[in-house]
Design a protein around this motif. Structure first.
Motif, short mmCIF file in Angstrom:
data_model
loop_
_atom_site.label_atom_id
_atom_site.label_comp_id
_atom_site.label_asym_id
_atom_site.label_seq_id
_atom_site.Cartn_x
_atom_site.Cartn_y
_atom_site.Cartn_z
N ASP A 1 4.00 81.41 43.80
CA ASP A 1 4.72 82.20 44.60
C ASP A 1 5.58 83.27 43.79
O ASP A 1 6.72 83.20 43.33
CB ASP A 1 5.79 81.19 45.37
CG ASP A 1 6.52 81.71 46.47
OD1 ASP A 1 7.04 83.14 46.29
OD2 ASP A 1 6.90 81.15 47.44
N ASP A 2 5.06 84.58 43.87
CA ASP A 2 5.55 85.61 43.24
C ASP A 2 7.01 85.98 43.70
O ASP A 2 7.69 86.42 42.84
CB ASP A 2 4.64 87.18 43.39
CG ASP A 2 3.35 86.75 42.91
OD1 ASP A 2 3.34 85.83 41.82
OD2 ASP A 2 2.52 87.71 42.92
N THR A 3 7.33 86.09 44.98
CA THR A 3 8.54 86.29 45.61
C THR A 3 9.67 85.28 44.82
O THR A 3 10.57 85.60 44.48
CB THR A 3 8.76 86.17 47.09
OG1 THR A 3 7.50 86.99 47.50
CG2 THR A 3 9.93 86.62 47.67
N LEU A 4 9.22 84.08 44.96
CA LEU A 4 10.15 83.03 44.15
C LEU A 4 10.25 83.33 42.79
O LEU A 4 11.34 83.20 42.10
CB LEU A 4 9.77 81.50 44.48
CG LEU A 4 10.44 80.42 43.92
CD1 LEU A 4 11.71 80.30 44.26
CD2 LEU A 4 9.75 79.04 44.01
N ARG B 1 10.14 86.04 41.06
CA ARG B 1 10.76 87.12 41.05
C ARG B 1 12.42 87.20 41.13
O ARG B 1 13.02 87.68 40.48
CB ARG B 1 10.28 88.40 41.73
CG ARG B 1 10.75 89.77 41.60
CD ARG B 1 9.93 90.22 40.33
NE ARG B 1 10.47 91.90 40.38
CZ ARG B 1 11.43 92.26 39.44
NH1 ARG B 1 11.90 91.34 38.54
NH2 ARG B 1 11.76 93.61 39.33
N LEU B 2 12.61 86.16 42.32
CA LEU B 2 13.83 85.88 42.58
C LEU B 2 14.54 85.44 41.43
O LEU B 2 15.72 85.44 40.87
CB LEU B 2 13.93 85.10 43.88
CG LEU B 2 14.01 86.02 45.26
CD1 LEU B 2 13.71 84.89 46.21
CD2 LEU B 2 15.19 86.88 45.35
N ILE B 3 14.04 84.16 41.01
CA ILE B 3 14.30 83.41 40.01
C ILE B 3 14.56 84.26 38.55
O ILE B 3 15.60 83.92 37.73
CB ILE B 3 13.53 82.12 39.54
CG1 ILE B 3 13.79 81.19 40.92
CG2 ILE B 3 13.87 81.37 38.20
CD1 ILE B 3 12.82 80.07 40.70
N SER B 4 13.78 85.31 38.49
CA SER B 4 13.96 86.07 37.48
C SER B 4 15.27 87.17 37.25
O SER B 4 15.59 87.60 36.23
CB SER B 4 12.56 86.90 37.04
OG SER B 4 12.70 88.05 38.04
N MET B 5 15.78 87.15 38.58
CA MET B 5 16.89 88.11 38.54
C MET B 5 18.03 87.41 38.06
O MET B 5 18.33 86.29 38.19
CB MET B 5 17.25 88.49 39.88
CG MET B 5 16.11 89.00 40.88
SD MET B 5 16.04 90.81 40.06
CE MET B 5 14.64 91.52 41.09
N PRO B 6 19.07 88.42 37.36
CA PRO B 6 20.24 87.62 36.22
C PRO B 6 21.18 87.21 37.46
O PRO B 6 22.22 86.61 37.40
CB PRO B 6 20.75 88.94 35.71
CG PRO B 6 20.15 90.19 36.49
CD PRO B 6 18.72 89.51 36.97
N ASN B 7 21.22 87.74 38.96
CA ASN B 7 22.27 87.48 39.94
C ASN B 7 21.95 86.87 40.97
O ASN B 7 22.16 86.79 42.05
CB ASN B 7 22.69 88.83 40.55
CG ASN B 7 21.64 89.70 40.99
OD1 ASN B 7 20.42 89.54 40.43
ND2 ASN B 7 22.00 90.97 41.56
N VAL B 8 20.43 86.02 40.57
CA VAL B 8 20.11 84.73 41.79
C VAL B 8 20.23 83.60 41.07
O VAL B 8 19.67 83.46 39.96
CB VAL B 8 18.66 85.12 42.09
CG1 VAL B 8 18.00 84.16 43.16
CG2 VAL B 8 18.44 86.46 42.70
N ILE B 9 20.71 82.55 41.93
CA ILE B 9 20.85 81.15 41.17
C ILE B 9 20.23 80.51 42.39
O ILE B 9 20.46 80.60 43.30
CB ILE B 9 22.53 80.72 41.14
CG1 ILE B 9 22.99 81.66 40.01
CG2 ILE B 9 22.39 78.96 40.90
CD1 ILE B 9 24.63 81.26 40.11
#
Ligand code: NAI
Length: 313
Positions: free
Chosen positions: A276-279, A281-289
């Motif tokens: 799941d590319d969206t998941l 990419r979200l997890i790779s963001m420094p401001n997403v937990i």
């Protein structure tokens, strides 16, 4: 002859808390790791009741089969029931759930995620483990004085609102059925989106709440808004959230639930390529937990879940 219960999606902590429940020995419970779905429903033959959790799939096909097997009871060991076709179940199988096991567990987890996010604890934790004591890029912001928007002011939402008030935040709320005795300041959803620095979702997943966070609604929010979702994944259009994060419109996201979580959550994918590319990419963001639907997981909640579920059965 004791009452036979088939238990799906059983995890170690489920088995332990059910075995510790007072009424455990009154039943003949068989635990299965697999989830209930059209592919696994045949396992239910010969049982009296079925016990399921949030990611089991109880659609028309499953309900028909359960009825064919003579099963009269579907016991959800959770509060949300969006994974059950309850309309179709009516008159076919009795559905029970655990409406409240520890609203504190979920509300406190929402605040834990918020604090982690705004004070960059997830980043600091990793740094200090590596003896990196630099403070660069760890600047947070005070919660005191900020406006928290609470969507859904039932059991969990009201506790989250109280916690926010304890931090000196201004709380505004939206609910389809406002509870006037709650003392909360109710506003329209549009006003809540426009005025909140932090928005936390505590409403059920329904046709109305499906993707209530989307490209259009994100546009109406404050720049830098922090979104917290401990409710159900499909409340948020994940692609739109990702875009909002990329454009810096959304300041941070704290997600205990995810749109397509049933494919991933509760399993170890650490040695796999996540599809799941969206998941990813979200997890790779420094401001997403992201936590994997963990908000309910306290000793108190597990004990209440097992006691109530066995009483329900
Ligand atoms: P509740 O039933 O006490 O409260 C839900 C509130 O949402 C009610 O006040 C209701 O009027 C409101 N609501 C319904 N439709 C709405 C709409 N269209 N817009 C705004 N508000 C609406 O439920 P509770 O116990 O507070 O749980 C809330 C949700 O939290 C559950 O539905 C479940 O999806 C989720 N949950 C998540 C857990 C986790 O581990 N992450 C654990 C337990 C619940």
């Amino acid at each position: 002859m004791s009452y036979k219960v088939i238990f799906f999606d059983a995890k170690e902590y489920d088995i332990e808390s059910f075995k510790n429940a007072e009424a455990f020995n009154e039943f003949d419970i068989k635990f299965f790791e697999t989830r209930l779905s059209p592919d696994t429903v045949d396992l239910c033959s010969g049982y009296d009741a079925v016990c399921v959790f949030v990611n089991d799939e109880i659609n028309k096909e499953v309900i028909d089969k359960l009825q064919d097997f003579g099963i009269k009871l579907l016991a959800l060991r959770c509060a949300g029931y969006n994974n059950v076709d309850v309309k179709y179940a009516e008159g076919r199988i009795c559905v029970v759930r655990v409406p409240a096991y520890s609203p504190y567990a979920v509300a406190e987890h929402a605040m834990a995620m918020l604090l982690t996010s705004v004070r960059r604890i997830h980043k600091a934790y990793i740094r200090t483990r590596d003896f990196n004591f630099s403070l660069n890029n760890l600047t947070g912001f005070d919660l005191h004085g900020k406006t928290a928007g609470v969507v859904g002011t039932g059991k969990i939402g009201r506790i989250f609102a109280d916690i926010c008030k304890g931090f000196g935040m201004k709380v505004i709320a939206y609910d389809k059925l406002p509870n006037e005795s709650s003392g909360l300041e109710y506003v329209s959803l549009e006003e809540l989106f426009a005025k909140s620095d932090i928005i936390s979702f505590h409403c059920p997943l329904t046709d109305e709440t499906f993707r209530m966070v989307n490209e259009k609604s994100i546009e109406t929010m404050k720049k830098g808004v922090v979104l917290i979702n401990t409710s159900r994944g499909p409340l948020i259009d994940s692609e739109a959230l990702l875009e909002g994060i990329k454009t810096r419109k959304v300041g941070a996201a704290c997600l205990d639930v995810y749109d397509e979580e049933s494919d991933f959550f509760y399993h170890d994918f650490s040695n796999h390529i996540v599809s799941d590319d969206t998941l990813a990419r979200l997890i790779s963001m420094p401001n997403v937990i992201v936590t994997s639907h963990q908000a309910f997981l306290t000793k108190e909640a597990l004990a209440n879940i097992s006691e109530t579920t066995l009483k329900n059965i």
